[in-house]
Scaffold this active site. Structure first.
Site, PDB file in Angstrom:
ATOM      1  N   GLY A  46       0.833  -1.125   0.155  1.00 36.29           N
ATOM      2  CA  GLY A  46      -0.056  -0.070   0.053  1.00 36.29           C
ATOM      3  C   GLY A  46       0.893   1.226   0.055  1.00 36.29           C
ATOM      4  CD  GLN A  51       3.455   5.798   2.943  1.00 36.89           C
ATOM      5  OE1 GLN A  51       2.468   5.405   2.540  1.00 36.89           O
ATOM      6  NE2 GLN A  51       4.531   5.104   3.546  1.00 36.89           N
ATOM      7  CB  CYS A  91       5.448   2.037   7.719  1.00 37.52           C
ATOM      8  SG  CYS A  91       4.826   3.510   6.985  1.00 37.52           S
ATOM      9  CG  LEU A  92       6.793   1.178   1.635  1.00 40.49           C
ATOM     10  CD1 LEU A  92       6.215   1.393   0.490  1.00 40.49           C
ATOM     11  CD2 LEU A  92       7.805   0.062   1.470  1.00 40.49           C
ATOM     12  CG  HIS A 133      -0.686   1.090   7.272  1.00 35.63           C
ATOM     13  ND1 HIS A 133       0.375   0.535   8.327  1.00 35.63           N
ATOM     14  CD2 HIS A 133       0.247   1.979   6.597  1.00 35.63           C
ATOM     15  CE1 HIS A 133       1.682   1.086   8.012  1.00 35.63           C
ATOM     16  NE2 HIS A 133       1.498   2.040   6.787  1.00 35.63           N
ATOM     17  CD  GLU A 134      -1.226   2.432   2.840  1.00 33.08           C
ATOM     18  OE1 GLU A 134      -0.727   3.527   2.843  1.00 33.08           O
ATOM     19  OE2 GLU A 134      -0.743   1.322   2.876  1.00 33.08           O
ATOM     20  CG  HIS A 137       0.635   6.907   5.896  1.00 30.73           C
ATOM     21  ND1 HIS A 137       1.697   7.159   6.763  1.00 30.73           N
ATOM     22  CD2 HIS A 137       0.692   5.590   5.603  1.00 30.73           C
ATOM     23  CE1 HIS A 137       2.342   6.272   6.664  1.00 30.73           C
ATOM     24  NE2 HIS A 137       1.814   5.011   6.152  1.00 30.73           N
TER      25      HIS A 137
END
Ligand code: GNR
Ligand code: NI
Length: 170
Positions: A46, A51, A91-92, A133-134, A137
């Protein structure tokens, strides 16, 4: 298409609250394509626009093994949440940091697709984790914000170590 660079915690831009997408035009379609490419290349399941330093309510997700089930959520809203699950998240924007996070087991999300058509998605398990999660952000939060202060301190130390190593080996 182009790879975008991913903001890394504790970059203050990750705290920006994203604004609704106003219109679905070529620029937005290009952003979606670039975000998808960036997510697949990372690799991740995702990616939120936040991000990549674009502060609009846009998320791409693909939890398939085959990487051919791209889900594009524009202006997503959670209508229902049900149950609880715990998943070891990553997480990226926080490389090397993983921790268990408690979230709803099942969510119903309303969003616009790339054609501007309203859609409703009932998600559970990993897909529900990823959606939540997304969307976090988009609100300017990352998953460790909800962990204990001790865990946050450890996560930051681990990230600092990672950044230091990456500089040496680069
Ligand atoms: O690639 C990712 N994997 C992942 C694993 C468990 C829970 C959430 C995620 S999302 C993450 C990509 C990312 O950082 N998205 O914001
Ligand atoms: Ni993330």
């Amino acid at each position: 298409m182009a790879l975008l660079s991913i903001l890394r915690y504790p970059d203050p831009r990750l705290k920006t609250i994203a604004k609704p997408v106003e219109k679905i035009d070529d620029a937005l379609r290009r952003l979606v394509a670039d975000m998808a490419e960036t997510m697949y290349e990372a690799p991740g399941i995702g990616l939120a626009a936040t991000q990549v330093d674009v502060h609009v309510r846009l998320v791409v997700i693909d939890i398939s093994e085959t990487k051919d089930q791209l889900l594009v959520l524009i202006n997503p809203e959670i209508l229902e949440r049900e149950g609880v699950q715990t998943y070891e998240e990553g997480c990226l924007s926080l490389p090397t940091v993983y921790d268990k996070v408690e979230r709803a087991q099942r969510v119903v999300v309303r969003y616009l697709d790339l054609e501007g058509k309203e859609q409703t998605l009932a998600a559970e398990g990993l897909l529900a984790v990823c959606v939540q999660h997304e969307m976090e952000h988009l609100e300017g939060h990352v998953f460790i914000d909800n962990l204990s202060l001790l865990k946050q301190t450890r996560a930051k130390a681990k990230l600092a170590k990672f950044v230091k190593r990456a500089r040496i080996t680069a």
